[in-house]
Design a protein around this motif. Structure first.
Motif, PDB file in Angstrom:
ATOM      1  N   ILE A 161       0.836  -1.199   0.000  1.00 31.08           N
ATOM      2  CA  ILE A 161       0.000   0.000   0.000  1.00 31.08           C
ATOM      3  C   ILE A 161       0.870   1.247   0.000  1.00 31.08           C
ATOM      4  N   LYS A 162       1.929   1.248   0.830  1.00 30.00           N
ATOM      5  CA  LYS A 162       2.825   2.402   0.874  1.00 30.00           C
ATOM      6  C   LYS A 162       3.527   2.614  -0.457  1.00 30.00           C
ATOM      7  N   ASP A 163       3.983   1.511  -1.071  1.00 30.43           N
ATOM      8  CA  ASP A 163       4.652   1.621  -2.369  1.00 30.43           C
ATOM      9  C   ASP A 163       3.704   2.163  -3.429  1.00 30.43           C
ATOM     10  N   ARG A 164       2.460   1.700  -3.399  1.00 26.87           N
ATOM     11  CA  ARG A 164       1.466   2.177  -4.356  1.00 26.87           C
ATOM     12  C   ARG A 164       1.223   3.674  -4.187  1.00 26.87           C
ATOM     13  N   ARG A 165       1.132   4.124  -2.943  1.00 27.17           N
ATOM     14  CA  ARG A 165       0.932   5.557  -2.690  1.00 27.17           C
ATOM     15  C   ARG A 165       2.114   6.376  -3.186  1.00 27.17           C
ATOM     16  N   GLU A 166       3.341   5.871  -2.925  1.00 28.21           N
ATOM     17  CA  GLU A 166       4.535   6.577  -3.398  1.00 28.21           C
ATOM     18  C   GLU A 166       4.543   6.672  -4.917  1.00 28.21           C
ATOM     19  N   ALA A 167       4.189   5.579  -5.589  1.00 31.22           N
ATOM     20  CA  ALA A 167       4.179   5.586  -7.050  1.00 31.22           C
ATOM     21  C   ALA A 167       3.144   6.583  -7.577  1.00 31.22           C
ATOM     22  N   LYS A 168       1.998   6.646  -6.925  1.00 31.41           N
ATOM     23  CA  LYS A 168       0.964   7.577  -7.346  1.00 31.41           C
ATOM     24  C   LYS A 168       1.422   9.020  -7.174  1.00 31.41           C
ATOM     25  N   GLU A 169       2.060   9.323  -6.024  1.00 33.00           N
ATOM     26  CA  GLU A 169       2.571  10.670  -5.788  1.00 33.00           C
ATOM     27  C   GLU A 169       3.648  11.035  -6.799  1.00 33.00           C
ATOM     28  N   GLU A 170       4.519  10.074  -7.086  1.00 37.20           N
ATOM     29  CA  GLU A 170       5.586  10.326  -8.048  1.00 37.20           C
ATOM     30  C   GLU A 170       5.009  10.569  -9.448  1.00 37.20           C
ATOM     31  N   LYS A 171       3.971   9.823  -9.808  1.00 36.71           N
ATOM     32  CA  LYS A 171       3.336  10.006 -11.110  1.00 36.71           C
ATOM     33  C   LYS A 171       2.711  11.400 -11.212  1.00 36.71           C
ATOM     34  N   LEU A 172       2.043  11.833 -10.150  1.00 33.23           N
ATOM     35  CA  LEU A 172       1.461  13.171 -10.139  1.00 33.23           C
ATOM     36  C   LEU A 172       2.531  14.248 -10.250  1.00 33.23           C
TER      37      LEU A 172
END
Length: 170
Positions: A130-141
């Motif tokens: 879940i944390k990795d997914r959130r980081e990836a989403k923030e990085e994509k934004l």
């Protein structure tokens, strides 16, 4: 007859300033070494901060261990309750007495259940995903915002550089 006269202690006045700016405070001499501490004092402060960090680390480990025990206890109690609900409903016994008298679930020498075979590794792995997914989403934004202002070739170069730095630091 002795008479003593007490003279009031008055702080010395500096008098009038030559430039007439009496509202300004008086300046003191510049001492560049006034704020420095000795080596022994720094070592003492370092020992103290290391002791505090060690104590904090121990407290965190203790809290983590307690959290794991509480979680395993609550999981085993949930397993116990779900296993006994059909038995309790059909026989009409009290749920707690059935759970406490069942030797397969509660051990004799401790208050913790025997059937705790679940580990926290799957749960921790799920949390990490879940944390990795959130980081990836923030990085994509973040990259999308940068793409609005930047040329795509420069953005690609930046992505490669950050990926390389991330691999080197890990």
């Amino acid at each position: 007859m002795s008479t003593s006269t007490a003279t009031p202690v008055v702080p010395p006045t500096t008098g009038m300033r030559k430039n007439g700016k009496n509202w300004h405070g008086t300046k003191k001499a510049f001492r560049p070494t006034a704020g420095l501490t000795s080596y022994a004092k720094r070592q003492e402060l370092k020992k103290h901060s290391d002791a505090v960090k060690e104590l904090e680390r121990e407290m965190k480990e203790e809290a983590e261990a307690e959290r794991k025990v509480c979680r395993s206890y609550s999981l085993s109690l949930l397993i116990c309750l779900t296993a006994l609900i059909p038995f309790v409903v059909s026989s009409g016994l009290h749920l707690w007495s059935a759970c406490l008298h069942n030797n397969d679930i509660i051990s004799d020498n401790t208050s913790l259940p025997k059937t705790v075979s679940l580990t926290d590794k799957p749960i921790q792995a799920r949390i990490q995903r879940i944390k990795d997914r959130r980081e990836a989403k923030e990085e994509k934004l973040r990259y999308e915002k940068m793409a609005e202002k930047m040329h795509h070739k420069r953005l690609d170069r930046l992505k490669r550089r950050e990926k390389r730095n991330k691999l080197l630091s890990s």
